[in-house]
Write an enzyme that holds these catalytic residues in place. Structure first.
Site, short mmCIF file in Angstrom:
data_model
loop_
_atom_site.label_atom_id
_atom_site.label_comp_id
_atom_site.label_asym_id
_atom_site.label_seq_id
_atom_site.Cartn_x
_atom_site.Cartn_y
_atom_site.Cartn_z
N GLU A 1 -31.09 -6.32 -36.19
CA GLU A 1 -31.46 -6.34 -37.63
C GLU A 1 -30.23 -6.53 -38.53
O GLU A 1 -30.42 -7.13 -39.59
CB GLU A 1 -32.19 -5.04 -37.98
CG GLU A 1 -33.59 -4.96 -37.38
CD GLU A 1 -33.59 -4.76 -35.85
OE1 GLU A 1 -32.59 -4.23 -35.34
OE2 GLU A 1 -34.56 -5.16 -35.21
N ASP B 1 -40.70 -0.94 -32.08
CA ASP B 1 -40.99 0.38 -31.53
C ASP B 1 -42.26 0.99 -32.09
O ASP B 1 -42.23 1.82 -33.00
CB ASP B 1 -39.81 1.32 -31.79
CG ASP B 1 -38.56 0.85 -31.06
OD1 ASP B 1 -38.68 0.01 -30.14
OD2 ASP B 1 -37.46 1.31 -31.42
N ASP C 1 -31.99 -7.24 -28.83
CA ASP C 1 -32.51 -6.05 -29.51
C ASP C 1 -31.49 -5.61 -30.56
O ASP C 1 -30.36 -6.10 -30.58
CB ASP C 1 -32.71 -4.97 -28.44
CG ASP C 1 -33.36 -3.70 -28.99
OD1 ASP C 1 -34.07 -3.79 -30.01
OD2 ASP C 1 -33.14 -2.63 -28.39
O1 MIG Z 1 -32.34 2.41 -30.07
O2 MIG Z 1 -32.70 -0.59 -25.67
O3 MIG Z 1 -36.96 -1.65 -29.72
O4 MIG Z 1 -37.57 -1.92 -27.03
O5 MIG Z 1 -36.18 -0.27 -25.21
C1 MIG Z 1 -33.27 1.97 -29.17
C2 MIG Z 1 -33.47 0.54 -25.87
C3 MIG Z 1 -32.88 0.63 -28.67
C4 MIG Z 1 -35.02 -0.38 -29.19
C5 MIG Z 1 -36.01 -1.41 -28.73
C6 MIG Z 1 -36.63 -0.95 -27.46
C7 MIG Z 1 -35.58 -0.73 -26.40
C8 MIG Z 1 -34.56 0.30 -26.90
N1 MIG Z 1 -33.99 -0.15 -28.17
#
Ligand code: MIG
Length: 799
Positions: free
Chosen positions: A410, A485, A407
């Site tokens: 990016e 999200d 996650d």
């Molecule tokens: O700033 O890890 O898209 O699926 O649950 C949020 C917490 C960070 C974004 C992800 C989401 C995940 C969440 N993450």
């Protein structure tokens, strides 16, 4: 064209007349008087690569997008010229290059029809600020031309009249039209006059695509730096375009373990251990099939990657094992940010070995993420990737975690303007040192790649499972993905449908959305409708941010629970069908979901359709995307279709009303299809499959279906231990013949097929299996009988 902010440039420049031409096997060079070189590579008869230099010199030819396994070779290549142009002819294409200005036109070699030609063609502006060029291409768009693809753009299927940007971006609660979001997949397909071609602009800088928005008859694409470097991929079938694109950018390097195609349950976050255990138990108690549970960031010690919070999870190895004993696979999240903490071993290693990204003048790239201030590994450095892969040893090999979720790659940073790295950050880019302007779009992909290699190594002999949020073209080789999200709204349900179709069209089929919506809480009705769609997505996971309420299948009351169970059960029954379509995707690059335009490009009605899609090869699905619906209008593509629920036959080619109350949704099966089904299991492997059901949907005429199977995990299938069954169904007025052709060495656990024949238009008087009559006295209403799995031909007649 609008350029990204703050670029200072000198105005457009264009190639002048060609003064020099040279051929080196399949690579042609054309040089203009003002030093522009066009390098044209004939990759295949239907694939041409165009690459331009504005100085006479090319950059090192390196791409993260293109796979080393891309097929090469062509049947025919001939170059001729007249006083106006060079003419390049392959067995599929004819390409003209104008001698006056280097502009190109490409024709179909079969009928000489024009496929695409340059409008202005290649042009560029020099960048004062960064050096190099802003490289641009503009193509003349034909009347009636339509455009599809481009990754995860949250808009309607057809891109005509729109402009987009590729710059992977953390986009919490994005909305319809938000651009850019998480992925950069600079590939689109175009369609006009029943001919489809694709363009893959393999440039990782911030790039832009304009589909007849700025000018009605012009499609253009450009990037903030790098080279004009793109592949022209001809069909004329759109499926072949996508398949050829994945030939170039790669397909999943192996099949996923079958459990990865099961149902996954996620939330931010399930902790401590007792909660995870309760969750698992509840699935089994309510008999809702589930294969995977996720641990979001709170399992870690202060969000430090590769650590565990010992208070919440005192003995992760034991927990993972206990979950596994009950059929659950554990997936753990791993983010790129490494907490600045001199007591933290991973941080120390990264620092000592110089693995973290640095700013232009030397300081580390420092940014706030969940752990607080972090440094970030430079995954574009092969040494860093190796190091990163090895970090998974404990998590995967020792603790037994089955999959990893990448996650924030990016990369997302909370306290930096632009919410990512600043432009000046330096990257290795596999020895082609560059700034973040060039590496940004591949950063997440390279993280997923390193993660994948770690999992592959430490899961062995099992198959790895990785899911990533950020992606560039080619990421499908390593990982599955989700759409980020989203929000628990009806519009987002529709967006999820669009995005999954679009990703499949863009060569990346292993995709799903956060079912139910990540932000906010769905109503029971919305949740049920989303599950109905979600079980037909290649990746099927419920996820939510957790702070808006629960989102497990049982929190919306028993009516919803029952509907959710029913649809998850359908998915589990269809696993052999889905697995077969996955194999078609991994092997041939055939998208798992087919937007109607991909399914039947000849039919102009499909060109603007959004909601309906084909799941695999034979099943038509259309989600209900509005509240309080008792059904909906939908377009049924041409052909004859069986209603999945009642076997009523519909003749397609028009829009019609289809009933679908809350416990149902429009599902149709193509006539002639043979759909394999497993029994309902609570998780993959719960039962030994003792019989494979084959649902046969009678068709007058011939139809071919396939069933691919293997051990569902491990790599034996690569050594021939798979089983591929080709079924021919040939229906006539008074007979039905089913033939089986089998290849591969895998021996399935079952010995028999249970054959269910739907829609047989005659009364059976005789069934012969490999020339031997079988007892039909017990066959009445439902035509169901059992045959050996080795049968070659079943002949059913009425006299
Ligand atoms: O700033 O890890 O898209 O699926 O649950 C949020 C917490 C960070 C974004 C992800 C989401 C995940 C969440 N993450």
């Amino acid at each position: 064209m609008i350029l990204s902010t703050e670029l200072e440039y000198k105005g457009n420049l264009y190639p002048s007349k060609i003064i020099f031409y040279k051929k080196h096997v399949n690579i042609l060079y054309f040089k203009s008087e003002n030093n522009v070189v066009l390098q044209l590579t004939v990759e295949r008869d239907s694939v041409l690569r165009f690459r331009y230099s504005t100085t006479g010199l090319f950059e090192n030819d390196f791409s993260y997008g293109i796979t080393m396994y891309a097929s090469k070779g062509y049947n025919h290549l001939e170059i001729t010229e007249d006083d106006k142009k060079y003419i390049i002819t392959t067995s599929k294409l004819i390409c003209h290059i104008s001698k006056v200005d280097m502009r190109k036109s490409i024709f179909d070699a079969k009928d000489n029809s024009l496929i695409i030609e340059d409008e202005i063609g290649f042009h560029w502006e020099e960048s004062y600020k960064f050096g190099g060029d802003i490289v641009k291409m503009s193509l003349a768009s034909q009347q009636g031309e339509n455009f599809y693809g481009l990754g995860d753009k949250p808009v309607e299927n057809n891109l005509k009249g729109k402009r987009f940007q590729n710059w992977v971006t953390d986009s919490y609660a994005y909305v319809r039209g938000t651009d850019p979001i998480y992925k950069a997949i600079p590939f689109y397909t175009a369609l006009h006059k029943n001919k489809s071609y694709g363009i893959f602009f393999d440039n990782t800088f911030r790039s832009f695509f304009d589909f007849c928005k700025e000018k009605r008859n012009v499609t253009s694409f450009w990037a903030d730096g790098g080279e004009m470097n793109y592949y022209f991929i001809y069909g004329p079938e759109m499926t072949d375009v996508v398949s050829n694109y994945t030939d170039l950018t790669g397909r999943p390097q192996h099949m996923p373990p079958l459990w990865a195609l099961g149902y996954h349950q996620c939330k931010w976050s399930y902790y401590p251990e007792s909660k995870v255990k309760k969750l698992a138990a509840k699935f089994r108690e309510l008999q809702i099939p589930c294969d995977a549970l996720y641990l979001d960031i709170d399992y870690m010690e202060g969000f430090r990657c590769f650590t565990w919070n010992k208070e919440y999870f005192p003995d992760p190895k034991r927990m993972v094992k206990e979950l596994a004993d009950d059929g659950f696979k554990t997936i753990a999240i791993i983010d790129p940010g490494i907490k600045i903490d001199t007591e933290y071993s991973i941080f120390k290693e990264g620092l000592e070995n110089d693995y973290f990204c640095k700013r232009a003048d030397g300081p580390y790239m420092k940014g706030k993420v969940w752990p607080g201030e972090c440094y970030f590994p430079d995954y574009t450095n092969p040494k860093v990737r190796d190091w990163w892969s090895d970090l998974f040893k404990e998590l995967i090999e020792d603790i037994g975690v089955n999959g990893v979720w990448n996650d924030m790659n990016e990369p997302a940073v909370m306290d930096v303007p632009g919410k990512s790295f600043p432009d000046d950050v330096r990257h290795d880019y596999d020895g082609n040192q560059c700034s973040h302007r060039k590496a940004h779009n591949v950063y997440g992909m390279q993280m997923a790649r390193a993660t994948y290699h770690g999992l592959k190594k430490f899961s062995y002999p099992k198959r790895p499972f990785v899911i990533t949020r950020a992606a560039y073209s080619g990421t499908q080789r390593y990982s599955s993905t989700w759409t980020g999200d989203n929000v628990a709204t009806w519009d987002h349900l529709s967006i999820a449908n669009q995005q999954a179709q679009r990703m499949c069209m863009s060569g990346f089929s292993f995709v799903g959305s956060d079912i139910g919506g990540f932000a906010e809480q769905p109503t029971g009705e919305l949740f049920a409708r989303w599950i109905q769609l979600g079980v037909f997505h290649p990746f099927c996971r419920v996820h939510s941010s957790g702070d808006h309420g629960d989102q497990e299948p049982w929190v919306f009351g028993s009516t919803i629970t029952d509907i959710v169970r029913k649809f998850i059960e359908i998915r589990y029954q269809l696993l052999p069908y889905l697995y077969t379509t996955f194999w078609k995707y991994a092997n041939e690059g055939i998208p798992i979901l087919k937007s109607l335009v991909l399914f039947d490009q000849k039919d102009p009605h499909t060109h603007y359709r959004n909601d309906e899609f084909i799941f695999g090869e034979k099943i038509l699905v259309c989600p209900i995307i509005e509240a309080n619906s008792k059904g909906r209008r939908m377009y049924i593509p041409k052909g004859r279709w069986y209603n999945f629920w009642d076997n009523n036959i519909l003749i397609g080619g028009e829009e019609m009303w289809v009933d679908a109350d809350i416990d149902s949704m429009p599902i149709f099966v193509k006539e002639g299809a043979i759909i394999p089904k497993y029994p309902i299991q609570q998780y993959v492997g719960e039962k030994v499959i003792e019989q494979l059901e084959l649902d046969v949907y009678y068709k007058e005429g011939k139809e071919i279906s396939e069933v691919y199977e293997d051990a569902h995990d491990g790599y034996d299938y690569k050594k021939g231990r798979y089983s591929l069954r080709n079924f021919n169904q040939v229906g006539k007025k008074h007979s039905l013949t089913l033939q089986q052709f089998k290849s591969g060495k895998y021996i399935s656990s079952y010995d028999t097929f249970k054959i269910n024949i739907h829609g047989l238009p005659f009364k059976i008087t005789n069934i012969e299996v490999d020339n031997e009559k079988i007892d039909i006295s017990k066959i009445n209403g439902n035509v169901t009988f059992i045959v050996t799995k080795e049968f070659r031909e079943i002949y059913i007649t009425s006299k």
